[in-house]
Design a protein around this motif. Sequence first.
Motif, mmCIF file in Angstrom:
data_model
loop_
_atom_site.group_PDB
_atom_site.id
_atom_site.type_symbol
_atom_site.label_atom_id
_atom_site.label_comp_id
_atom_site.label_asym_id
_atom_site.label_seq_id
_atom_site.Cartn_x
_atom_site.Cartn_y
_atom_site.Cartn_z
ATOM 1 N N PHE A 1 0.847 -1.195 0.000
ATOM 2 C CA PHE A 1 0.000 0.000 0.000
ATOM 3 C C PHE A 1 0.877 1.237 0.000
ATOM 4 C CE2 PHE A 1 0.998 -0.283 4.452
ATOM 5 C CZ PHE A 1 0.891 1.015 4.953
ATOM 6 N N ASN A 2 0.290 2.349 -0.407
ATOM 7 C CA ASN A 2 0.992 3.636 -0.385
ATOM 8 C C ASN A 2 0.714 4.350 0.935
ATOM 9 O OD1 ASN A 2 2.088 3.416 -2.954
ATOM 10 N ND2 ASN A 2 0.353 4.421 -3.949
ATOM 11 N N LEU A 3 1.778 4.705 1.641
ATOM 12 C CA LEU A 3 1.674 5.558 2.822
ATOM 13 C C LEU A 3 2.118 6.945 2.369
ATOM 14 C CD1 LEU A 3 1.277 6.116 5.829
ATOM 15 C CD2 LEU A 3 3.590 5.233 6.235
ATOM 16 N N ILE A 4 1.151 7.849 2.225
ATOM 17 C CA ILE A 4 1.390 9.138 1.571
ATOM 18 C C ILE A 4 1.275 10.272 2.588
ATOM 19 C CG2 ILE A 4 0.586 10.721 -0.240
ATOM 20 C CD1 ILE A 4 -0.766 8.224 -1.545
ATOM 21 N N GLU A 5 2.279 11.124 2.641
ATOM 22 C CA GLU A 5 2.140 12.351 3.434
ATOM 23 C C GLU A 5 2.168 13.549 2.494
ATOM 24 O OE1 GLU A 5 3.760 14.858 7.286
ATOM 25 O OE2 GLU A 5 4.862 13.053 6.685
ATOM 26 N N LEU A 6 1.181 14.398 2.648
ATOM 27 C CA LEU A 6 1.066 15.615 1.847
ATOM 28 C C LEU A 6 1.707 16.761 2.616
ATOM 29 C CD1 LEU A 6 -2.711 15.254 0.823
ATOM 30 C CD2 LEU A 6 -0.695 14.263 -0.290
ATOM 31 N N GLY A 7 2.709 17.387 2.045
ATOM 32 C CA GLY A 7 3.398 18.489 2.730
ATOM 33 C C GLY A 7 4.092 18.016 3.985
ATOM 34 N N ALA B 1 -2.405 14.345 5.938
ATOM 35 C CA ALA B 1 -2.205 15.745 5.552
ATOM 36 C C ALA B 1 -2.300 16.602 6.810
ATOM 37 C CB ALA B 1 -3.256 16.176 4.536
ATOM 38 N N ASN B 2 -1.153 16.919 7.401
ATOM 39 C CA ASN B 2 -1.129 17.778 8.584
ATOM 40 C C ASN B 2 -0.675 19.169 8.171
ATOM 41 O OD1 ASN B 2 -1.165 18.323 11.519
ATOM 42 N ND2 ASN B 2 1.042 18.586 11.243
ATOM 43 N N GLU B 3 -1.539 20.142 8.329
ATOM 44 C CA GLU B 3 -1.274 21.523 7.910
ATOM 45 C C GLU B 3 -0.840 21.580 6.436
ATOM 46 O OE1 GLU B 3 0.188 24.554 10.484
ATOM 47 O OE2 GLU B 3 0.425 23.137 12.149
ATOM 48 N N PHE B 4 -1.634 20.954 5.608
ATOM 49 C CA PHE B 4 -1.414 20.994 4.162
ATOM 50 C C PHE B 4 -2.495 21.817 3.468
ATOM 51 C CE2 PHE B 4 -2.541 19.232 -0.009
ATOM 52 C CZ PHE B 4 -1.348 19.409 -0.696
ATOM 53 N N PHE B 5 -3.746 21.583 3.811
ATOM 54 C CA PHE B 5 -4.842 22.249 3.115
ATOM 55 C C PHE B 5 -4.882 23.749 3.389
ATOM 56 C CE2 PHE B 5 -6.227 17.970 2.357
ATOM 57 C CZ PHE B 5 -6.942 18.046 1.164
ATOM 58 N N ASP B 6 -4.341 24.192 4.538
ATOM 59 C CA ASP B 6 -4.344 25.628 4.834
ATOM 60 C C ASP B 6 -3.444 26.415 3.871
ATOM 61 O OD1 ASP B 6 -2.316 24.228 6.812
ATOM 62 O OD2 ASP B 6 -1.546 26.240 6.497
ATOM 63 N N CYS B 7 -2.554 25.711 3.162
ATOM 64 C CA CYS B 7 -1.661 26.380 2.211
ATOM 65 C C CYS B 7 -2.245 26.437 0.801
ATOM 66 C CB CYS B 7 -0.318 25.656 2.152
ATOM 67 S SG CYS B 7 0.553 25.639 3.722
ATOM 68 N N ILE C 1 -5.643 16.990 9.041
ATOM 69 C CA ILE C 1 -5.514 17.711 10.310
ATOM 70 C C ILE C 1 -5.094 19.134 9.976
ATOM 71 C CG2 ILE C 1 -4.409 17.745 12.582
ATOM 72 C CD1 ILE C 1 -3.583 14.745 11.886
ATOM 73 N N ASP C 2 -5.900 20.104 10.416
ATOM 74 C CA ASP C 2 -5.587 21.483 10.045
ATOM 75 C C ASP C 2 -6.399 22.435 10.898
ATOM 76 O OD1 ASP C 2 -4.289 23.462 8.409
ATOM 77 O OD2 ASP C 2 -4.378 22.018 6.760
ATOM 78 N N TYR C 3 -6.020 23.712 10.866
ATOM 79 C CA TYR C 3 -6.816 24.699 11.574
ATOM 80 C C TYR C 3 -7.862 25.258 10.617
ATOM 81 C CZ TYR C 3 -3.346 27.970 9.637
ATOM 82 O OH TYR C 3 -2.511 28.673 8.813
ATOM 83 N N ALA D 1 7.491 35.271 3.784
ATOM 84 C CA ALA D 1 6.626 34.975 4.930
ATOM 85 C C ALA D 1 5.675 33.848 4.551
ATOM 86 C CB ALA D 1 5.831 36.214 5.345
ATOM 87 N N ASP D 2 5.299 33.037 5.533
ATOM 88 C CA ASP D 2 4.334 31.970 5.282
ATOM 89 C C ASP D 2 2.957 32.581 5.090
ATOM 90 O OD1 ASP D 2 3.393 29.344 5.019
ATOM 91 O OD2 ASP D 2 2.814 29.279 7.122
ATOM 92 N N LEU D 3 2.176 31.997 4.220
ATOM 93 C CA LEU D 3 0.861 32.535 3.869
ATOM 94 C C LEU D 3 -0.147 31.395 3.893
ATOM 95 C CD1 LEU D 3 -0.115 35.395 2.955
ATOM 96 C CD2 LEU D 3 0.130 34.598 0.606
ATOM 97 N N THR D 4 -1.204 31.543 4.687
ATOM 98 C CA THR D 4 -2.202 30.476 4.816
ATOM 99 C C THR D 4 -3.600 31.072 4.954
ATOM 100 O OG1 THR D 4 -2.055 30.429 7.245
ATOM 101 C CG2 THR D 4 -0.557 28.977 6.027
ATOM 102 N N ALA D 5 -4.591 30.184 4.918
ATOM 103 C CA ALA D 5 -5.976 30.559 5.198
ATOM 104 C C ALA D 5 -6.636 29.401 5.932
ATOM 105 C CB ALA D 5 -6.732 30.864 3.901
#
Length: 369
Positions: free
Chosen positions: A86-92, A160-166, A247-249, A278-282
């Motif tokens: 299986f694929n163990l995938i981490e995003l960011g 995906a830990n703190e990936f979608f906020d970017c 997992i994200d804010y 600078a880091d940029l998120t939403a």
Amino acid sequence: MSSGIPELTPLEERLIDLIKLKGPITVADYMTDALTHPHEGYYMQGIPIGAEGDFTTAPEISQVFGELIGLWLVEAWQGMGSPAVFNLIELGPGRGVLMADILRAARLRPGFAKAAQVWLLETSGRLRLEQQKRLKVTEAKPLWADDYADIPPAPALIVANEFFDCLPIRQFERIKSGWRERLVGLDEETERLAFTLGKTPPPPDYNLPSLDESEEGDIFEISFETKKFTAEICKTLIDQGGHALIIDYGHMARGLGDTLQAVKNHHYWPPLATPGRADLTAHVDFETLADAAIEAGAAVYGPVTQGRFLERLGLPFRVESLCRQQTPENADAIRIAAARIASPGAMGEIFKVMCLSAPTLPVPAGFET
């Protein structure tokens, strides 16, 4: 700097020239360039995470976070029938800290590491080097992908830990007569980057709030990239089987508000200042994310708060187990770190956890009602 005004970065000069030539750009295009421009994007400049960077994440704060996620993944793998490959995938994957902790905890089930092909979705060469160094001591022989589509099909466990906020967002501002897109243009006096408004209403299929549901000055955000990426992930889960742990804010339900933010040296920073430096998120709109997953045919669990999720996975017991062999000072440090990632006053409430799953699989741990 002079007179408190930051000096132009190379990327800002490029954006100013572009805007002068073609007109204002969307917030999404600004975010994309600011974060991932091949030469001047934020993630191409250095190592942004940790005490020496601009921000820190839960895996960097406490090893317990990654260990619990690792045990969750082992249980999810077993619930999938323990596939031999299986694929163990981490995003960011940041500096590789989370994956290293995951693989260490997963040693409890040796078959897991043997079956896992670790894939890291990472565009930054510098971060890839950090990940390579950190994972060299593990059993994994990780592979890297620039795009999610580059990862070959197989049953998958995705983190995906703190990936979608970017992921880029577009913003819309309510004026008296309706909605207009918020764009990045130039201030007439300084010719520096500044927010401006588009001249025509957005298309009806953007489904912006009605005039009755909003007031003049309100901001509404849409991430088309989130919808697209979620659909790609769900296709993998449905076609191949598996789970995606996100997992994200962010907020549980869609709503009004400007959540675009920049962070520099662990402090908030004006979003249009020094792009590329600078880091940029939403904030992640979990309702939209869930809607996209359901539309794609996946099962959706959560969101639940990060604090509740970690508690359900046994955070208090793991913390006390770690503290038993420690000096009082070290034990205090372990407990303080765990409180940072789980308590409502810190990361435990603003961060949410959602799981997207193949609809045929059992309910994953931590999401039982």
